[in-house]
Design an enzyme around this catalytic site. Sequence first.
Site, PDB file in Angstrom:
ATOM      1  CB  ILE A  60      40.881  45.245  38.524  1.00 58.34           C
ATOM      2  CG1 ILE A  60      41.290  44.319  39.671  1.00 58.34           C
ATOM      3  CG2 ILE A  60      41.636  46.575  38.573  1.00 58.34           C
ATOM      4  CD1 ILE A  60      41.255  44.919  41.051  1.00 58.34           C
TER       5      ILE A  60
ATOM      6  CG  ASP B  68      31.762  43.697  34.554  1.00 57.22           C
ATOM      7  OD1 ASP B  68      31.469  42.875  35.432  1.00 57.22           O
ATOM      8  OD2 ASP B  68      32.251  44.822  34.799  1.00 57.22           O
TER       9      ASP B  68
END
Length: 290
Positions: free
Chosen positions: A237, A77
């Site tokens: 999330i 990420d």
Amino acid sequence: MKDILRKAQSGKYAIGSFNFSTAEILKAIVLAAKDLKAPIIVSTSEGEASFFGMREAAALVDAWSAVTKLPIILNLDHGKSPETIKKAIAAGYNAIHFDGSHLPYLENLAQTKRIVDYVRSVEKTFDRQIIVEGELGYLRGSSSLHKEALKIEPEDLTTADQASDFIKYSGIDSLAIVIGNAHGVFAQGEEKLNLERLAEINEAVGDSVFLVLHGGSGIPSGDIRMAIKWGIVKININTELRVAYKDALKQELKESPKETTPYKILEPSFQAVKKVVEGKITLFGSNNKI
Ligand code: 13P
């Protein structure tokens, strides 16, 4: 692995991408997905990866896939440099997010294209498909609780024209866009999505790319449902998991100050994270998709 996102795109649901930095958080995410029969993405940011270890993350995700038979995508990420991206691929990650959104548009495009070219050239060597995500727009915040109000400027948002141009010339599989979303949870002012902008982007890019929504924590459920309707297929999330973990840990330490067994101290945090993940999977509609 791309089939997981392709199926979500045609079936109009979204795959949750959940961040982890400890083994029990990963376990909570995986077991929530297993209970709900949901394909999932598990992610480490650069900071989370340096704490956990990339090789270690890949080995543990492999073990969880073998034990649960779940399709699990391991994603880097917000990789900010080609070196980190290369390290993640060599370690066994099957998805990478190159975040060049802080760069001027053309520089972001050029660097993202170089990453795509690199990935395509090594896919054969590693004998696996690797999903490449790029990012356009200015995503504010960080994955924590913010006291101040969120203020998003119109120029922060991704535009439809740039999105279709960026996809065409970079060759990415997925695109993270900014449409009112931000990292973290904001005490004042809601993270309201600009669904009109999303519809414009969706119209311009069609299903040539998987649209990604970062900053999924704190966005009202109604907006999430509409965003999925308008083409979002991956939702990230992190903050809500971190907050659930920390609050449960604080409570446990307060209630059992003499406890010294880590697996007992961490059980409430494990349960709290699992519950948040179950709620998100259900909201995203990715349950019962295996
Ligand atoms: P939140 O921390 O707002 O959930 O965002 C997570 C994220 O986008 C990770 O890339």
